[in-house]
Scaffold this motif. Structure first.
Motif, mmCIF file in Angstrom:
data_model
loop_
_atom_site.group_PDB
_atom_site.id
_atom_site.type_symbol
_atom_site.label_atom_id
_atom_site.label_comp_id
_atom_site.label_asym_id
_atom_site.label_seq_id
_atom_site.Cartn_x
_atom_site.Cartn_y
_atom_site.Cartn_z
ATOM 1 N N TYR D 30 27.429 -2.977 47.573
ATOM 2 C CA TYR D 30 28.798 -3.514 47.457
ATOM 3 C C TYR D 30 29.210 -4.072 48.826
ATOM 4 O O TYR D 30 29.765 -5.172 48.934
ATOM 5 C CB TYR D 30 29.759 -2.396 47.022
ATOM 6 C CG TYR D 30 31.121 -2.905 46.555
ATOM 7 C CD1 TYR D 30 32.150 -3.128 47.455
ATOM 8 C CD2 TYR D 30 31.360 -3.187 45.206
ATOM 9 C CE1 TYR D 30 33.383 -3.603 47.036
ATOM 10 C CE2 TYR D 30 32.606 -3.659 44.768
ATOM 11 C CZ TYR D 30 33.613 -3.863 45.698
ATOM 12 O OH TYR D 30 34.836 -4.348 45.284
ATOM 13 N N ALA D 31 28.831 -3.342 49.899
ATOM 14 C CA ALA D 31 29.136 -3.820 51.266
ATOM 15 C C ALA D 31 28.289 -5.063 51.552
ATOM 16 O O ALA D 31 28.742 -6.002 52.216
ATOM 17 C CB ALA D 31 28.811 -2.711 52.262
ATOM 18 N N GLY D 32 27.074 -5.108 51.007
ATOM 19 C CA GLY D 32 26.222 -6.299 51.177
ATOM 20 C C GLY D 32 26.888 -7.495 50.506
ATOM 21 O O GLY D 32 26.921 -8.606 51.056
ATOM 22 N N ALA D 33 27.468 -7.251 49.330
ATOM 23 C CA ALA D 33 28.175 -8.341 48.626
ATOM 24 C C ALA D 33 29.380 -8.777 49.460
ATOM 25 O O ALA D 33 29.645 -9.976 49.604
ATOM 26 C CB ALA D 33 28.630 -7.848 47.248
ATOM 27 N N ASP D 34 30.073 -7.801 50.051
ATOM 28 C CA ASP D 34 31.200 -8.170 50.927
ATOM 29 C C ASP D 34 30.708 -9.025 52.083
ATOM 30 O O ASP D 34 31.320 -10.039 52.446
ATOM 31 C CB ASP D 34 31.852 -6.887 51.481
ATOM 32 C CG ASP D 34 32.728 -6.226 50.405
ATOM 33 O OD1 ASP D 34 32.816 -6.805 49.305
ATOM 34 O OD2 ASP D 34 33.272 -5.155 50.654
ATOM 35 N N LEU D 35 29.550 -8.623 52.648
ATOM 36 C CA LEU D 35 29.021 -9.381 53.802
ATOM 37 C C LEU D 35 28.656 -10.798 53.352
ATOM 38 O O LEU D 35 28.922 -11.778 54.052
ATOM 39 C CB LEU D 35 27.787 -8.667 54.364
ATOM 40 C CG LEU D 35 27.155 -9.307 55.601
ATOM 41 C CD1 LEU D 35 28.155 -9.367 56.757
ATOM 42 C CD2 LEU D 35 25.921 -8.556 56.052
ATOM 43 N N ALA D 36 28.091 -10.902 52.129
ATOM 44 C CA ALA D 36 27.771 -12.248 51.609
ATOM 45 C C ALA D 36 29.068 -13.053 51.515
ATOM 46 O O ALA D 36 29.101 -14.250 51.797
ATOM 47 C CB ALA D 36 27.115 -12.123 50.228
ATOM 48 N N GLY D 37 30.168 -12.369 51.174
ATOM 49 C CA GLY D 37 31.467 -13.051 51.096
ATOM 50 C C GLY D 37 31.930 -13.470 52.468
ATOM 51 O O GLY D 37 32.215 -14.644 52.734
ATOM 52 N N GLU D 123 22.478 -6.699 54.545
ATOM 53 C CA GLU D 123 21.661 -7.780 53.981
ATOM 54 C C GLU D 123 22.506 -8.673 53.057
ATOM 55 O O GLU D 123 22.283 -8.730 51.856
ATOM 56 C CB GLU D 123 20.477 -7.184 53.199
ATOM 57 C CG GLU D 123 19.405 -6.594 54.098
ATOM 58 C CD GLU D 123 18.434 -5.708 53.337
ATOM 59 O OE1 GLU D 123 18.864 -5.114 52.324
ATOM 60 O OE2 GLU D 123 17.274 -5.630 53.734
ATOM 61 N N GLY D 124 23.496 -9.358 53.663
ATOM 62 C CA GLY D 124 24.329 -10.261 52.874
ATOM 63 C C GLY D 124 23.469 -11.359 52.266
ATOM 64 O O GLY D 124 23.566 -11.664 51.072
#
Lengths: 327, 661, 136, 156
Positions: D30-37, D123-124
């Motif tokens: 979920y934090a990776g998804a945030d980083l992708a954002g 790992e975004g």
């Protein structure tokens, strides 16, 4: 077979008499030739009606759950596969093994009444006796003899555990299995089918399901107080006759016995519409044996079940070293 | 259906840029259960939060949906706002329509449709939320500091000063870390040992600090406020209390083969040794690999000569388990190994040194007692070449992609110290860019160039050819474009800093993650640099990324402040999203108990009576103080008897249904 | 070299062509001069490799075309091996050579040159690859 | 395929808007998804994320429920084994869903429709890559009614 039946009746009489057990779980002969139905007796002179023949296929260990709730000491006759189920029930804390006395019955294999009917031998058939490899059919017209195990259930043909793994008294000497069991031929056969063909095969099989839940009720492992499929509040699945519901039930039922199933084949035997359920369970058993080491879901009670434990270096099919991955 | 209020945030243009807010507000107002919808530019602002509070009171809202940025950012903010308005904080649900929607999709129509779907999922989940009350768990008011370098020392001192017990664990025989190996420190050029050893003595003598040197972390269990750490005290073979530190044994020890790690291998040491004279504790350690007594059983001279009878060959490793409220990781950094940089001849020429070896060479307590001589022929060098960025700023597989931050300053310091003591030595520094951003840093580096005449050459060294007793250094001056050949007597490589090799193993024990370079990952690079994602575990110093001493000490103070903040609370608010067992459904198979990582589930006996016969049956029981809410048990439970508050089976199923609407 | 007013215009077709066939992103270069320092042929080069990349960054393609360096480069790949920014300099210089060769009418190896240079020890392959590379 | 059939397939592909449900563990993916954002990476809007405390919270029931309700692909993203915030959570996920994925394939469900990925908080770009690749493979499969509940009509 008679020698063991006599031995069975003696031991039942003796243990009931000396109060070692309060109740005996065994089989009695019904009026039909194939009907040896499970029975609970606590009266000494009923022990004479106990029987051990080629149709005592019912697994008595599951009855222990309800019987033990009556705070009684129970003597039970268990075949090889039944004893595996017994161990599973102990692992699941469903039965208190101290209050159970097990009479072990090495099992030569049970006869499948369907196969007898297909062979047309059931007309006027009164009694079937089996001694060693010889099977004797006593009919009104006369006596027919066969050698070999062509009438046995499929599950008995590749039985892995004919001799009970746990028992206080052993009623006859162990049975040896010569033919080394081939490695899950039925499962590999389906695995070889192309994907769409597999999907169609299973959807057709599942569509036959009438949700009678006989497979769940007979299975020694499906011993939940209220099964998630009966519990409407869980909102997990409904009884509608739609493909997705059937698939949901069968996939989850197979998954719930993953790592615990003893491959006793009872689910397929009792299924009124003949769905090959054991092929689902055996697929999981084959995978677990390959991936996490051969678990004989029976012998060692202390060992934690495959899905109840892990190894740090387990096989990891999802670890594609994609760009940006740590490794 | 409870009364639900929804608040859609613009987040300036972050969300409004690619999500049509009006369309979202319109669609949300039609969802079942929604009685109030409001959109605002900045929901997380004071005004935004007040909107939520007033709306709760006016519309008697029973659930609140905030469609804004990630819950990891402001879930707590909105929960506090709801609590202030009298609504149970766990009835608030956040829909992430920024990081997971507006920022990652370009097409406005698609992003709007997705935002609506995400909000519908949040509404579905919120309508099934129940009031949760966070319980209180007690906090063990003792801290653990892993690593005895300047970061660990400073953290321990600051925590101890606040009156809390601190245990410091150091892997090597003495605390001090890299700073003890350094000669002088920039930018003030004061001697490293002079400013470090007093702090080391403070640590040793401080009543609140308990020192475990030559020890390692065996295992860590538990969670914030209640960590249970097992420490392995490796066998020193010397009794800590009896030994007076007289040093006779270290002198007389016959086995001289092993290289001294403290002196970076520039000299050898006995099998029984103290890393450096000012070691704290000043008690030697027997290196069992090289000790003759352990290998051949003959020697034992140290035992005979020891006046205090402190030598104990029979000592075994000791495991100690203690409880801690907070943990600070201060394990520091290492220099990369240069085996992939063959062009600098580091492996096969003694006069090519790393900067740390240079520090030992020029240190008064070093192998040459401070005399600046070449390791190959013990003569004073005439020309010394420093090379910057060896392995740093290198995206090829040989080095590290990041800039190691401290090399420009310490190379200027080293060059300046040579010119200060021996003005006639020519000093060259090959660099790509000089980076000296700190306070008085640039002035310090310019002094090296302007006052001391250090030749700075912008360009990298291509190759070094050993010729006779000289080292021919091939470089290029990128301003003039000439190729240079310098016949140097000594080459010092400013090798890149890297994370400790066992950082990942320690990270796994503490359940904190490390980044792709194996430095520990901080909770938020800007706002929470000394915290980790695991509550109660903090970071200080170079283990989180290359940094110099001033920054390390600052981080140590920050980590100490966080620990003091945590330990000062007698009680900690525990996470209320824990598992709960429905005893009617539970059939006591305890498969949940087998997989619980925190052993939070236990068997409980229930007396049941069916038809007049009372008998016992077992059910599972969750210890709410230990449960951390991972939810693993809910999947192991076949009848679904155990469920996770806050993430119940029905809630997640409702979210799935809403997303597939 | 006369002082030339540098106006970085990197939209020139040759520059696009060089980028295309070499696939090298010249913006990754931080001018650390490791390539020039390690280049065994740098003594005979009028423009050093890192200067070639700088000129490319500034779009001064003409200067590079007139230089001797790109022909002295022996493609020994030391520069590519040691570049800390993973730039394939040898490939870039090869791309520059090909841009020159592929200009129409500039083929450097015509069939009637062959009698002049052939001798019995020369392997056949030299002629074939020479034609393939230098003949347009 | 005959021409007519091919046209039908192409036309149905145009309206085919695959839906992918992603169960993301709160601490890592979920934090990776945030980083992708935050790094403004791009992945298709068909991916919809559900936050779970740990990948071991996801039950096979939810996966089948998603397929029933019309999801074309389900992905469970968790921390790399060994990095789990709850220390052993994703070891169990790995065992459970290795068997479950094999069972699904055995029953005739394409492996591309159900994936597990280990994505850490740093790992975004891996998160974006995985989601883009998943959507491509689902698009290649095209629309399919497998495991889908006919009575549940999804508004396109």
């Amino acid at each position: 077979m008679d020698k063991t039946t006599v031995r069975m009746q003696q031991i039942a009489l003796q243990t009931l008499a000396n109060g070692e057990v309060d109740v005996i779980l065994g089989w009695k002969k019904g009026d039909e030739w194939y009907d040896s139905y499970p029975v609970v007796i606590n009266d000494i002179n009923e022990t004479a009606e106990l029987i051990w023949d080629a149709f005592c296929v019912n697994n008595l260990s599951k009855y222990l759950i309800t019987e033990l709730k009556k705070n009684l000491r129970i003597g039970v006759f268990l075949k090889g596969c039944d004893s595996l189920a017994f161990n599973q029930l102990v692992i699941d804390n469903r039965i208190d093994s101290e209050r159970v006395v097990i009479f072990g019955l090495p099992c030569p294999g049970m006869i499948d009444p369907q196969k007898v009917k297909h062979a047309g031998l059931n007309k006027g058939l009164l009694k079937v006796e089996r001694t060693g490899d010889k099977i004797v059919f006593i009919t009104k017209e006369g006596v027919k003899e066969y050698i070999g195990r062509s009438f046995d259930y499929d599950k008995c043909l590749n039985c892995r555990c004919p001799n009970p793994v746990v028992s206080k008294y052993m009623l006859s000497d162990a049975v040896t299995r010569t033919d080394e069991e081939q490695y899950f031929p039925d499962v590999t056969e389906i695995e070889k089918m192309p994907l769409e063909a597999r999907y169609d095969y299973w959807t057709k099989q599942f569509s036959k399901c009438i949700k009678c839940y006989a497979c769940r009720n007979i299975c020694p492992l499906c011993s939940c107080e209220t099964c998630v499929f009966d519990n409407i509040a869980a909102g997990v699945s409904s009884k509608a006759d739609a493909d997705c519901e059937q698939q949901f039930f069968h996939i989850i039922r197979a998954y719930h016995v993953a790592g615990r199933c003893v491959d006793c084949g009872e689910c397929s035997r009792v299924c009124p519409v003949g769905i090959p359920l054991e092929k689902l369970n055996r697929k999981i058993i084959k995978d677990i044996n390959q991936l996490y080491g051969d678990y004989t879901a029976d012998t060692d009670i202390a060992k934690s079940p495959p899905l109840g434990t892990y190894k740090v270096d387990d096989f990891d099919p999802f670890d594609g070293s994609k760009q940006g991955g740590k490794k | 259906m409870p009364r639900i209020g929804a608040f859609v945030c613009w987040c300036g243009t972050n969300i409004a840029g690619t999500v049509d807010i009006e369309q979202v507000v319109q669609a949300v107002s039609e969802m079942s259960g929604i009685v109030y919808v409001k959109d605002y530019q900045y929901m997380c602002s004071e005004v935004g939060q007040n909107l939520v509070k007033t709306a709760i009171k006016e519309w008697q809202l029973e659930r609140v949906i905030i469609a804004s940025c990630s819950p990891r950012m402001h879930e707590n903010t909105f929960r506090k706002a709801a609590k202030a308005a009298g609504l149970n904080p766990y009835l608030v649900e956040v829909a992430n329509i920024r990081e997971h929607c507006s920022w990652v999709h370009k097409n406005k129509e698609e992003a709007t449709k997705k935002a609506i779907a995400l909000i519908r999922a949040a509404v579905a989940k919120a309508s099934l939320n129940t009031e949760l009350i966070a319980k209180e768990i007690d906090v063990e008011n003792r801290a653990l500091v892993i690593g005895g370098g300047i970061a660990g020392i400073q953290t321990a001192l600051d925590i101890a000063e606040a009156g809390y017990q601190v245990d410091v664990i150091e892997k090597s025989p003495s605390i001090g870390g890299k700073m003890a190996q350094i000669d002088k420190t920039f930018p003030t050029l004061d001697c490293s040992a002079c400013i470090l050893t007093p702090k080391m003595v403070d640590v040793a003598s401080h009543p609140n600090i308990n020192l475990y040197t030559y020890s390692e972390i065996e295992s860590v269990n538990g969670f914030v406020g209640n960590f249970e750490v097992t420490i392995k005290q490796k066998a020193r073979s010397v009794n800590l209390e009896k030994c007076t530190g007289c040093g006779i044994c270290t002198e007389k020890c016959p086995s001289r083969k092993s290289k001294s790690e403290f002196d970076e291998g520039l000299r050898t040491r006995g099998a029984i040794y103290t890393p450096f004279p000012q070691a704290v504790p000043n008690v030697p350690v027997i290196d069992r690999e090289h000790c003759l007594k352990f290998n051949t059983g003959k020697c034992g001279i140290c035992e005979k000569l020891c006046p205090a009878g402190a030598i104990e060959f029979g000592q075994e490793d000791v495991l100690v388990t203690k409880k801690y409220g907070a943990v600070v990781v201060a394990t520091g950094f290492d220099i990369i190994d240069l085996d992939k940089f063959g062009e600098y001849q580091y492996q096969n020429h003694p006069d090519v040194l790393t900067s740390l070896e240079f520090e030992r060479l020029t240190n008064a307590a070093g192998p040459t007692a401070g005399k600046f001589i070449r390791p190959s022929n013990n003569k004073r060098p005439e020309k010394v070449v420093f090379i910057q960025c060896v392995g740093s700023r290198d995206v090829s597989s040989r080095g590290k992609s990041y800039c190691s931050k401290i090399c420009c300053m310490y190379t200027a310091k080293q060059a300046m110290l040579i010119k200060d003591k021996y003005p006639d030595i020519e000093v060259y520094v090959f660099y790509i860019d000089v980076r000296t951003p700190g306070k008085n840093f640039d002035e310090f580096q310019r002094r090296a160039v302007e006052e001391y005449g250090v030749n700075y050459i912008k360009g990298m060294v291509g190759k070094i050819f050993p010729a006779g007793d000289k080292l021919i250094v091939h470089g290029v001056d990128s301003f003039t474009g000439d190729t240079l050949k310098i016949e140097a007597d000594m080459v010092v490589l400013a090798a890149a800093a890297q994370a400790k090799p066992d950082a990942e193993v320690l990270g796994r024990k503490l359940a904190i993650s490390t980044d792709t370079n194996n430095f520990f990952t901080e909770a938020h690079p800007k706002l929470r640099p000394v915290e980790t994602h695991s509550a109660g575990i903090y970071l200080a110093g170079a283990c989180q990324g290359p940094k110099d001493i001033p920054e390390t000490v600052a981080q140590a103070g920050a980590a100490a402040a966080k620990v003091i903040g945590l330990l000062s609370k007698r009680k900690l608010v525990s996470n209320p999203c824990v598992s709960v067992v429905n005893e009617d459904l539970c059939n006591g198979c305890l498969s949940c108990l087998k997989i619980c990582p925190y052993d939070a589930i236990a068997a409980k006996e229930l007396a049941t009576n069916n038809h007049g016969i009372t008998s016992k049956r077992i059910v599972a029981k969750v210890n709410e103080a230990l449960c951390q809410g991972c939810g693993g048990c809910t999947v192991a439970c076949r009848p679904g008897a155990i469920d996770l508050k806050g993430f119940t089976n029905k809630q997640i199923t409702a979210e799935v249904d809403a997303l597939c609407h | 070299m006369i002082r030339v007013k540098i106006t970085p215009n990197n939209k020139q077709s040759q520059l696009q062509y060089i980028r295309e066939i070499s696939g090298v992103n010249i913006n990754k270069c931080i001018q650390c001069t490791k390539c020039s320092a390690g280049c065994p042929a740098s003594a005979r080069m009028d423009i050093l490799p890192h200067e070639i990349i700088r000129l490319l960054q500034l779009g001064q393609v003409e200067k590079i075309f007139h230089s001797k360096s790109i022909w002295n480069c022996a493609s020994c790949f030391v520069c590519t091996e040691r570049c800390p920014r993973n730039i394939d300099i040898a490939r870039l210089i090869e791309a520059i050579r090909l841009t020159i060769i592929r200009q129409p009418g500039k083929s450097k190896f015509k069939p009637d040159d062959v009698p002049g240079i052939i001798d019995d020890k020369m392997p056949q392959q030299v002629l074939v690859s020479g034609f393939r590379k230098y003949n347009r | 395929m005959s021409l007519k059939l091919e046209e039908k397939a192409i036309s149905s592909k145009q309206q085919f808007e695959p839906l992918i449900v992603a169960f993301c563990c709160n601490w890592c993916s979920y934090a990776g998804a945030d980083l992708a954002g935050t790094s403004r990476l791009n992945y298709p809007a068909n991916i919809k994320i559900i936050k779970v405390p740990c990948s071991c919270r996801v039950s096979p029931n939810f996966v089948l429920r998603a397929f029933q309700r019309g999801a074309d692909g389900v992905i469970i993203a968790g921390c790399h084994p060994g990095d789990c915030h709850y220390s052993t959570g994703n070891y169990f996920t790995r065992r459970r869903f290795t068997l479950f994925a094999n069972l699904l394939e055995y029953v005739g469900i394409e492996r591309e429709k159900f994936k597990i990925e280990w994505i850490s908080a740093a790992e975004g770009n891996k998160f974006a890559t995985v989601m883009n690749e998943m959507l491509d493979s689902i698009n290649k499969l095209g629309p399919s009614r497998k495991l889908r509940d006919g009575r549940w009509i999804r508004q396109q």
